[in-house]
Scaffold this motif. Structure first.
Motif, PDB file in Angstrom:
ATOM      1  N   THR A   1       8.392  12.802  33.784  1.00 36.27           N
ATOM      2  CA  THR A   1       8.724  12.039  32.568  1.00 36.27           C
ATOM      3  C   THR A   1       7.497  11.787  31.692  1.00 36.27           C
ATOM      4  OG1 THR A   1       8.520   9.920  33.747  1.00 36.27           O
ATOM      5  CG2 THR A   1      10.729  10.908  33.602  1.00 36.27           C
TER       6      THR A   1
ATOM      7  N   ARG B   1       6.629   6.469  26.521  1.00 35.20           N
ATOM      8  CA  ARG B   1       6.133   6.349  27.895  1.00 35.20           C
ATOM      9  C   ARG B   1       5.898   4.895  28.299  1.00 35.20           C
ATOM     10  NH1 ARG B   1       2.522  10.515  25.794  1.00 35.20           N
ATOM     11  NH2 ARG B   1       3.381  12.535  26.399  1.00 35.20           N
TER      12      ARG B   1
ATOM     13  N   LEU C   1      10.599   4.392  28.849  1.00 33.91           N
ATOM     14  CA  LEU C   1      10.641   5.154  30.099  1.00 33.91           C
ATOM     15  C   LEU C   1       9.769   4.576  31.215  1.00 33.91           C
ATOM     16  CD1 LEU C   1      10.691   8.851  28.831  1.00 33.91           C
ATOM     17  CD2 LEU C   1      12.573   7.533  29.818  1.00 33.91           C
ATOM     18  N   ASP C   2       8.756   3.780  30.831  1.00 34.34           N
ATOM     19  CA  ASP C   2       7.848   3.165  31.811  1.00 34.34           C
ATOM     20  C   ASP C   2       7.331   4.208  32.795  1.00 34.34           C
ATOM     21  OD1 ASP C   2       6.344   1.327  33.173  1.00 34.34           O
ATOM     22  OD2 ASP C   2       8.041   0.140  33.910  1.00 34.34           O
ATOM     23  N   THR C   3       6.687   5.241  32.245  1.00 34.28           N
ATOM     24  CA  THR C   3       6.274   6.381  33.063  1.00 34.28           C
ATOM     25  C   THR C   3       5.156   6.048  34.057  1.00 34.28           C
ATOM     26  OG1 THR C   3       4.755   7.201  31.365  1.00 34.28           O
ATOM     27  CG2 THR C   3       7.022   8.061  31.338  1.00 34.28           C
TER      28      THR C   3
ATOM     29  N   PHE D   1       7.552   4.874  36.731  1.00 34.06           N
ATOM     30  CA  PHE D   1       8.575   5.876  37.068  1.00 34.06           C
ATOM     31  C   PHE D   1       8.184   7.241  36.481  1.00 34.06           C
ATOM     32  CE2 PHE D   1      10.758   1.750  36.349  1.00 34.06           C
ATOM     33  CZ  PHE D   1      11.105   1.480  37.661  1.00 34.06           C
TER      34      PHE D   1
ATOM     35  N   HIS E   1      14.180   6.166  35.414  1.00 37.34           N
ATOM     36  CA  HIS E   1      13.730   4.793  35.203  1.00 37.34           C
ATOM     37  C   HIS E   1      14.033   3.924  36.425  1.00 37.34           C
ATOM     38  CE1 HIS E   1      13.632   0.872  32.849  1.00 37.34           C
ATOM     39  NE2 HIS E   1      12.474   1.455  32.522  1.00 37.34           N
TER      40      HIS E   1
ATOM     41  N   ILE F   1      17.288   0.984  30.567  1.00 40.19           N
ATOM     42  CA  ILE F   1      16.473   1.090  29.350  1.00 40.19           C
ATOM     43  C   ILE F   1      17.194   0.280  28.280  1.00 40.19           C
ATOM     44  CG2 ILE F   1      15.455   2.653  27.642  1.00 40.19           C
ATOM     45  CD1 ILE F   1      15.562   4.844  29.866  1.00 40.19           C
TER      46      ILE F   1
END
Length: 192
Positions: A78, A93, A98-100, A103, A130, A170
């Motif tokens: 991601t 991001r 998406l909080d890469t 995750f 996610h 999300i």
């Protein structure tokens, strides 16, 4: 007489063993960019914002005689999201989307494939995005298969699905027209 029967039985056994199994394993050809995962989401309801994931990998099993026995598994990086706009990609991001950092990977693994017409199928499986796993269905179509110029064998497919962002935790408010995202998958696999 018994000798002839034995010879015939032996010949038939050898012939059956020589037949190729119709189910085959494939690796998705991402090395040569013969596969893509793209998406689009409405921007304010006025236009489409489009993008892709540049890094992913996967494999599938396909049986053209029994498509319902097919299986698919894909892993997406991601952090490789790309909308052709560096600042927007940085925001996608971030923790509120998406909080890469937390995750960095999304996965899809099929649980069933049901033929829905000539060269068409509905692929149902679990998508983890996610940190949330939900069942989704991909409308898939086989584009074709055959020998390639390098002595191998390939099969190609396309597919689409629509995801509701809130289903995957999300919850950022992107406006009423931007609650869902459409995914488009184009896959060319190399038979192993």
């Amino acid at each position: 007489m018994n000798f002839r029967l034995a010879a015939l039985a032996a010949s038939m056994t050898v012939s059956l063993l020589a037949l190729p199994a119709s189910a085959a394993d494939y690796v998705i050809d991402t090395k040569n960019a013969h596969a893509s995962i793209t998406f689009r989401i409405k921007h304010l309801g006025f236009s489409w914002l489009t993008g892709r994931f540049d890094k992913f990998s996967g494999n599938f099993t396909f049986d053209d005689k029994n498509p319902d026995a097919s299986k698919v598994k894909v892993e997406i990086d991601t952090t490789s999201i790309d909308t052709n706009h560096a600042e927007r990609d940085k925001h996608l991001r971030a923790a509120d989307l998406l909080d890469t950092d937390k995750f960095p990977t999304a996965t899809f693994e099929s649980t069933s494939v049901k033929a829905s017409g000539p060269d068409k199928a509905k692929i149902t499986g679990n998508l983890t995005l996610h940190g949330v796993t939900k069942e989704i269905t991909i409308d898939a179509e086989r584009l074709g298969g055959g020998k390639d110029p390098w002595g191998g064998y390939r099969d190609g497919f396309t597919g689409t699905t629509e995801l509701t962002l809130a289903d995957f935790g999300i919850n950022r408010d992107l406006g009423p027209a931007s609650k869902t995202v459409e995914l488009m998958l184009n896959v060319e696999g190399i038979r192993q």
